[in-house]
Each structure stands twice: as structure tokens, then as C-alpha cells.
Write a protein that holds these residues in place. Structure first.
Motif, PDB file in Angstrom:
ATOM      1  N   TRP A  96      23.581 -12.956   6.878  1.00  0.00           N
ATOM      2  CA  TRP A  96      22.546 -13.826   6.568  1.00  0.00           C
ATOM      3  C   TRP A  96      22.279 -14.009   5.112  1.00  0.00           C
ATOM      4  O   TRP A  96      22.727 -13.591   4.323  1.00  0.00           O
ATOM      5  CB  TRP A  96      21.012 -13.333   7.117  1.00  0.00           C
ATOM      6  N   GLN A  98      19.021 -14.899   2.176  1.00  0.00           N
ATOM      7  CA  GLN A  98      17.839 -14.887   1.931  1.00  0.00           C
ATOM      8  C   GLN A  98      17.365 -15.828   0.734  1.00  0.00           C
ATOM      9  O   GLN A  98      17.967 -15.372  -0.369  1.00  0.00           O
ATOM     10  CB  GLN A  98      17.395 -13.489   1.645  1.00  0.00           C
ATOM     11  N   ALA A 103      14.961 -17.577   5.721  1.00  0.00           N
ATOM     12  CA  ALA A 103      16.119 -16.442   5.730  1.00  0.00           C
ATOM     13  C   ALA A 103      17.067 -17.231   7.033  1.00  0.00           C
ATOM     14  O   ALA A 103      16.374 -17.512   8.107  1.00  0.00           O
ATOM     15  CB  ALA A 103      15.761 -14.947   6.120  1.00  0.00           C
ATOM     16  N   ARG A 339      19.652  -9.131  11.601  1.00  0.00           N
ATOM     17  CA  ARG A 339      20.237  -9.777  10.152  1.00  0.00           C
ATOM     18  C   ARG A 339      21.753  -9.756  10.259  1.00  0.00           C
ATOM     19  O   ARG A 339      22.491  -9.738   9.227  1.00  0.00           O
ATOM     20  CB  ARG A 339      19.796  -9.388   8.786  1.00  0.00           C
ATOM     21  N   VAL A 343      22.589  -8.995   4.486  1.00  0.00           N
ATOM     22  CA  VAL A 343      21.920  -9.831   4.022  1.00  0.00           C
ATOM     23  C   VAL A 343      22.453 -10.097   2.488  1.00  0.00           C
ATOM     24  O   VAL A 343      22.452  -9.141   1.646  1.00  0.00           O
ATOM     25  CB  VAL A 343      20.440  -9.873   3.939  1.00  0.00           C
TER      26      VAL A 343
END
Length: 505
Positions: A96, A98, A103, A339, A343
Motif C-alpha cells: 500500500w 500512504q 491510503a 495493508r 505500506v
């Protein structure tokens, strides 16, 4: 008479200065060929940027944890070491991103965030329709000017300026910068285009589009996951190389810094015939300058590397470095992997100090099984990374930060990054590892500077102040010389060993 002994005595004597992965691989190839090999490592362990640390009785990677599958060179090395059955792919492929306002999963197709399809739904979800449309202009805009720029500037082209010109500032800010700053600890405008994204610039000129270039380069990569690792962690590669080197009779000297190549002796045989400098750039250049004339070379940017793991807080260090905070969490709410594998955090996200988080037990099945055996179901291992090159504000966290500062920040950041609250009581164990400038910073023109340095070493293999005595042939290898990642370090190290063997034959 034992002809094997005579053959070994006739082979070159090798001193490898630096016990990182590049030095170990070159040493292994030479030792297998029958050379007398001695490794001098300034620290108390081998492996350089690959290391291990233990939590709850389980060893996890403390540095690099995976290798790119775009090239067969690493799988070939692992097969030669008998590690092929330990190769594993991530359990989940999605990571992912951010951003300050959202997000979202990273786009499925791209290189360092540069999208192969600027109008794909997952790209539009991050950029917005207007910025995605601007990025898509790349598909029809001429690229002739970049060929002329590349020629007139001696190849000194940065990743940032190419992305900004071809696809716009939003692609740079919202896709490329978060990934590059997390992976390379640097800004795109500070990184050499060709070194950071190999083959993409040349493909852009051929395909007349940056997006089509990304698609073309990606199409050449093997099918499957973009990265793999080893069951139990990539640190098992270092352990296997060390075991093999000792079996072959190589000498490994830990806590043995080298300050003068002219005074370097290998055990029982005196001066080496060849010296391989498998060090960080400033140390390698400083040592080489005492033996080879480096005058007239542009060595700009070759001082921003180091691969020495730090275990103690050193407040006077000149750069923030990188600090890794690993944690064992009692958090059944993470069983759904909210996630994916982790991330990457945009530098513009001010409320989160970490630049990246890896959900270790989500990414690797062996880690998931290990933490479950140790603590039971619903437990997870995560790792947060702090420290970006170039950050100097008082709020920036990195290797200079205290354990207390890092642990406090990680306890707050982990919940924010997962999008679910994580209470301090859910953190069962935490570990801090520091790395001082662990990644090479390849500024624009890096490839040309390295090529000139290689040429100088080939032209003047030895001499200088030591010309009156035995003068060994000097070689250099390592991530700063070859490029970041095992897919580039491995072939360069093996080519170094092959060059020595060819000269001996």
C-alpha cells in the motif's frame, strides 16, 4: 608430489577487504577455483546490509529481506549454494501507499511508481482524473529532446526530472517519491535515472513513451512475484557463503580494519597478488588512492554510502541513517492483512514518522508460522523504517534517534499505518536496529563516474607510492559500484572474480 598442492600454490593470492555480500561472493568463486583467499572485515560479523536479529527465539532479517526476480543471476547463485529449495515468494503481492489524503494499494503495473498505464483505475484512484490525464500525455509527446539532453550532459539525467517532464509533478509526488524515498532513502531528483531504473531511459527513447518503456521493461521480467526470499530469511545466504568459504579453506578475519593496502599481508603467503575492495565508496576510494593515481577523476557522490550495522547510539553521526523498529504484536485484527505486505509513506505525511512499514508475517509464510508457534494465533511481526537521506528537521527520526524516541513513534505509527488502533499493551516485544547510510546514493552521472573509475583501475592496476615493492592488482565491487540490489551486486562480484581468474590463466 601432490599436484593439487602445486596447483593451489600457483593460483593467485587474494585479499578481500570487506565482508559484505559482494566480497563474500567474489571470495567464494575464487576459493572454489583454488585461490588462496583471505577476507578482512572491520566489523564483528559478515553480510554487510544483510543481517539477522532475534525476537522470541526466532531470527528475522535485520536488513535486506528479498531479492528481485527480474534476473536469473540470484536464483543461479542460490542453486549453486544448494539453497534453491529454500526460495519462497511473498504470501501477498500487494503493498500500500500512504499519502496525506488517502491510503491505497500501489498500482499493479509500474516501476518505482512510474505507471505503465497512466489511466488504469488503480492509478487514477491515487492521482485523480486530472493528474492521470496529464500523465497519459506521455503516450503521445515527443522524446527527441531527451536524447539530445542525455548526449549534451554526458548522461547526467535524474529520475525526478524525467518523470516530472513526461508525466507531471503529481506522478512524481504521489507515486514515485514515496516509493523511491522508502526503497532508496533518497529523493528522485538526487538519483541517476539509468542506475536507479536500469533500462527504462533507453526503452523510453525507443518506445517514445515513458509508460510504454515501463511496460516493455516489465515484460522482460520473469512471471510471478517481483521479489523472492529464503525460508528463514535472506540472512541464510550469508550463513551459507560463510560455511562454504570455511570449508574451502578461506581465512575470515573479523574485527580487522584495513588502513593501508601496502601493508596488507595474507596469512603465511605474504603480499597478495590481487586485492578486492568490497567496501563502501569513501573507504574504497581512500584506500585505492594510496595505490592507484585517481587524480582527474570525478568522484562526486561517492561518499554517501556505508554498510556497517550499528548497535550503539552515536549522536555525532553526520547523517540521519536508517533505524528499523521490529515488533511482535498481539493483534488478531491484523489477520485480514489490511495493508497487504506493508505500506510506503509519502514524505508529505506529517503525522507519521515512519517512511515505510513491512508486515513481515503477512509477507512471508515462514514468519507467520514462526510467530504463531511462539505466541499462538492472532500474533504478527511488523517492521517500521525511519530515516530519509536529506532530512534534517528536528522532528525527523533516524539512526541518531534514541531507542525511546523510536519505540514511542513506532507505537503510534503502527496503528495509523494499518488503519486500526493498536494499543501499547498489544506490543509484546520490540527491537531497534540502526544502519548508518546503508544505501548507495547514485546521483546523476553515477554510471559515467564508475565507468571512468573502472577504466582507471584497468589502465593502472597498481603502482603509486608502492611501486617499488610488490604491487598487487586492485579491484572494486559492491552495491555502490554495481548498483543497489542482489540482482546487480551478484553479477558484478562474480565478474570481478572471473577477471582475476582470466588474468591468472
Amino acid at each position: 608430489m601432490d599436484t593439487r598442492v602445486n596447483a593451489r600454490q600457483s593460483m593467485p593470492r587474494i585479499a578481500v577487504v570487506g565482508g559484505g555480500v559482494a566480497g563474500l561472493i567474489a571470495a567464494w568463486d575464487l576459493a572454489r577455483a583454488g585461490c588462496s583467499v583471505e577476507i578482512f572485515e572491520a566489523g564483528d560479523r559478515l553480510g554487510g546490509a544483510i543481517g539477522a536479529h532475534t525476537m522470541s527465539g526466532v531470527a528475522y532479517d535485520a536488513g535486506a529481506e528479498a531479492f528481485a526476480t527480474r534476473s536469473p543471476v540470484v536464483p543461479r547463485l542460490l542453486h549453486e549454494l544448494g539453497l534453491q529449495d529454500l526460495v519462497v515468494a511473498p504470501q501477498h503481492a500487494i503493498a500500500w501507499l500512504q499519502l496525506p489524503d488517502v491510503a491505497a494499494p500501489l498500482p499493479a503495473t509500474g516501476i518505482l511508481g512510474i505507471p505503465a498505464d497512466p489511466l488504469a483505475p488503480d492509478v487514477v484512484a491515487i492521482l485523480g482524473e486530472e493528474a492521470a490525464a496529464r500523465a497519459a500525455e506521455d503516450l503521445n509527446a515527443p522524446v527527441d529532446g531527451w536524447a539530445q539532453e542525455h548526449a549534451s550532459r554526458g548522461g547526467r539525467i535524474t529520475l525526478g526530472e524525467v518523470v516530472r517532464d513526461r508525466m507531471g509533478q503529481d506522478v512524481l509526488d504521489r507515486l514515485v517519491t514515496p516509493i523511491v524515498s522508502g526503497v532508496h532513502s533518497a529523493e528522485p531528483d538526487d538519483l541517476d535515472m539509468s542506475n536507479t531504473a536500469p533500462g527504462v531511459f533507453e526503452a523510453m527513447l525507443r518506445e517514445e513513451s515513458l509508460a510504454r518503456a515501463v511496460a516493455q521493461v516489465r515484460s522482460k521480467a520473469p512471471a510471478g512475484s517481483a521479489v523472492n526470499s529464503l525460508h528463514g530469511g535472506l540472512n541464510r545466504l550469508v550463513a551459507a557463503l560463510q560455511e562454504e568459504l570455511l570449508r574451502l579453506g578461506a581465512v575470515i578475519r573479523l574485527n580487522s580494519p584495513v588502513n593501508d593496502l601496502g601493508a596488507l599481508d595474507v596469512a603465511e603467503t605474504g603480499h597478495p597478488d590481487h586485492i578486492i575492495l568490497a567496501l563502501d565508496a569513501p573507504a574504497a576510494v581512500q584506500l585505492a588512492a594510496g595505490m592507484v593515481d585517481l587524480s582527474g577523476l570525478d568522484l562526486t557522490g561517492l561518499g554517501a554510502v556505508h554498510s556497517q550495522q550499528e548497535t550503539q547510539h552515536e549522536p555525532e553521526a553526520p547523517a540521519p541513517g536508517v533505524a528499523l523498529v521490529s515488533m511482535v504484536l498481539n493483534a488478531p485484527e491484523l489477520d485480514s492483512h489490511p495493508r497487504g505486505t506493508g505500506v510506503l509513506v509519502s514524505p508529505h505525511v506529517t503525522e507519521i514518522g515512519a517512511k515505510a512499514m513491512t508486515h513481515i508475517s503477512s509477507k512471508w509464510e515462514w514468519a507467520d508460522a514462526a510467530v504463531t508457534r511462539a505466541h499462538g494465533p492472532g500474533h504478527h511481526v511488523v517492521r517500521l523504517s525511519y530515516g530519509r537521506v536529506g532530512q534534517s528537521s528536528q522532528r525527523s527520526l533516524g539512526a541518531d534517534s534514541s531507542d525511546e524516541e523510536l519505540l514511542q513513534a513506532a507505537a503510534q505509527d503502527v496503528g495509523a499505518l494499518f488503519g486500526v488502533p493498536i494499543a501499547p499493551a498489544q506490543i509484546l516485544e520490540a527491537s531497534v536496529i540502526r544502519w548508518r547510510k546503508a544505501l548507495p546514493q547514485t546521483s546523476a552521472g553515477h554510471a559515467e563516474r564508475i565507468a571512468a573509475l573502472r577504466a582507471r583501475l584497468a589502465e593502472e592496476p597498481a603502482g603509486g607510492v608502492h611501486a617499488g615493492v610488490h604491487a598487487p592488482v586492485l579491484h572494486m565491487t559492491g552495491a555502490w559500484f554495481a548498483g543497489t540490489g542482489l540482482a546487480r551486486v551478484v553479477p558484478d562480484a562474480r565478474a570481478t572474480a572471473a577477471a582475476i581468474l582470466n588474468s591468472a590463466s
